[in-house]
Design a protein around this motif. Sequence first.
Motif, PDB file in Angstrom:
ATOM      1  N   GLY A 103     -36.302 -69.134 -23.281  1.00 37.07           N
ATOM      2  CA  GLY A 103     -35.150 -68.322 -22.887  1.00 37.07           C
ATOM      3  C   GLY A 103     -33.880 -68.940 -23.435  1.00 37.07           C
ATOM      4  O   GLY A 103     -33.928 -69.808 -24.313  1.00 37.07           O
ATOM      5  N   ASP A 104     -32.749 -68.481 -22.916  1.00 37.06           N
ATOM      6  CA  ASP A 104     -31.470 -68.997 -23.387  1.00 37.06           C
ATOM      7  C   ASP A 104     -31.029 -70.170 -22.498  1.00 37.06           C
ATOM      8  O   ASP A 104     -31.839 -70.752 -21.757  1.00 37.06           O
ATOM      9  N   LEU A 105     -29.761 -70.504 -22.544  1.00 38.34           N
ATOM     10  CA  LEU A 105     -29.249 -71.685 -21.833  1.00 38.34           C
ATOM     11  C   LEU A 105     -29.675 -71.737 -20.367  1.00 38.34           C
ATOM     12  O   LEU A 105     -30.042 -72.804 -19.854  1.00 38.34           O
ATOM     13  N   ASP A 106     -29.672 -70.576 -19.694  1.00 44.10           N
ATOM     14  CA  ASP A 106     -29.984 -70.580 -18.254  1.00 44.10           C
ATOM     15  C   ASP A 106     -31.448 -70.908 -17.966  1.00 44.10           C
ATOM     16  O   ASP A 106     -31.818 -71.132 -16.814  1.00 44.10           O
ATOM     17  N   ALA A 107     -32.298 -70.934 -18.999  1.00 49.26           N
ATOM     18  CA  ALA A 107     -33.718 -71.248 -18.787  1.00 49.26           C
ATOM     19  C   ALA A 107     -34.014 -72.744 -18.967  1.00 49.26           C
ATOM     20  O   ALA A 107     -35.123 -73.202 -18.732  1.00 49.26           O
ATOM     21  N   VAL A 108     -33.000 -73.514 -19.391  1.00 49.99           N
ATOM     22  CA  VAL A 108     -33.246 -74.934 -19.681  1.00 49.99           C
ATOM     23  C   VAL A 108     -33.417 -75.724 -18.382  1.00 49.99           C
ATOM     24  O   VAL A 108     -32.655 -75.559 -17.438  1.00 49.99           O
ATOM     25  N   GLN A 109     -34.444 -76.577 -18.357  1.00 51.99           N
ATOM     26  CA  GLN A 109     -34.673 -77.461 -17.208  1.00 51.99           C
ATOM     27  C   GLN A 109     -34.113 -78.841 -17.562  1.00 51.99           C
ATOM     28  O   GLN A 109     -34.798 -79.651 -18.175  1.00 51.99           O
ATOM     29  N   TRP A 110     -32.862 -79.081 -17.175  1.00 51.59           N
ATOM     30  CA  TRP A 110     -32.211 -80.331 -17.553  1.00 51.59           C
ATOM     31  C   TRP A 110     -32.689 -81.488 -16.685  1.00 51.59           C
ATOM     32  O   TRP A 110     -32.981 -81.306 -15.508  1.00 51.59           O
TER      33      TRP A 110
END
Lengths: 216, 191
Positions: A103-110
């Motif tokens: 996905g885009d930025l909101d899907a990243v698991q930081w």
Amino acid sequence: MTNIKHHLTDDLLMSYAAGNLPEAFSLVVATHVSLCDECRARLASYEAVGGAVLYEAPCCAMSEDSLAATLLRIAEAPQDAVPARATGAPGLFPQPLRDYVGGDLDAVQWKSVGGKVRQTVLPTSKEASVRLLHIPAGTAIPDHGHHGMELTLVLQGAFQDEGERFGRGDVEVAGEDLEHTPVATPGDDCICLAATDAPLKFNGLIPRMAQPFLGI
Amino acid sequence: MFPTARAKAVTQHATSDARWVRLVERVKSDKDQAAFAALFAHFAPRVKAFLMKSGADAALAEECAQEVMVTLWNKAHLFDPERASVATWVFTIARNRRIDALRKQRRPEPEELTWGPEHEPEQSETIALQQESEQLGRALAALPENQRMLIERAYFGDLSHSEIAAETGLPLGTIKSRIRLALDRLRHEMK
Ligand SMILES: [Zn+2]
């Protein structure tokens, strides 16, 4: 698109065209090329060399029923409907990167790597590794380790290194010899995609290497 | 200077590669099996040889070459003769198949840029690119043996990226500029 000043090297583009880059580097190349028509055209010229090599290649006879077998495959697995060009809201990440993130930025698991710097390692083959880094504006980017080659592609914000500014789409290509301390510029937080040759060292070292810059 | 003579030379010269472009067109628009058979006869044995040089055994190379030709059929609508010759396009499909089958890796590809459905390829641009591609082929054949071998090995996947020297001595500048202009036109049309 037109503001990109720091591009991929010829060696990287040719290796990618020939299919010889580790997957992690290929992801950075594919992501930059998605943002940069200049490198897309350079890449196409190196792919044309591949076309010439294939065209000149000696033939190797196909088996006798080969064409019939191929036509049968085509008949048995009808083509999917022509996929419409992705017309969703243009996000931060070009498509090849979205494929790896899911996905885009909101899907990243930081995950935190010390201080306020966060990262996520993307799944690739082991010869090299690639990660997304989120660096608060004004903060130094953790040292990537200086083992082998590193590629750093900016997706949001910008960083300053050796008197040069790297903004969205710009890629920094660094070898072992470059002693550098990139610092995220004030403004938007910096998000970049960084690939390196030295996955094991990098994994173990990053929290420690980050210390001098982050004061932790 | 001599437009007629030059136009004639262009037409004659264009025939060999233009033929493949027309055949792909027929596969795309008519699902033409005869056109596909002609493409198959020419390209499948080369793709098979390419894959064997890359380290596949005969059975795997045969299998993959068939798959490459299936992809050619299924993706004929994505072929853009303003940006690649048919040989170059087939090479990219074969390369991706090799990475998948031999190296067992994913291949991140750039976002696809495609013209709108109503776009008709510019004949003059298509022909010019074909001529430049043929010129590139001749330049490759004319390289000193050891230099040519090195380039071939790189494209067969036989050199690691650190061993590759991108300075090939091949005339790539004209092709690059032409594709760059095609991309500018495409971007303009997408607006
Ligand atoms: Zn570029």
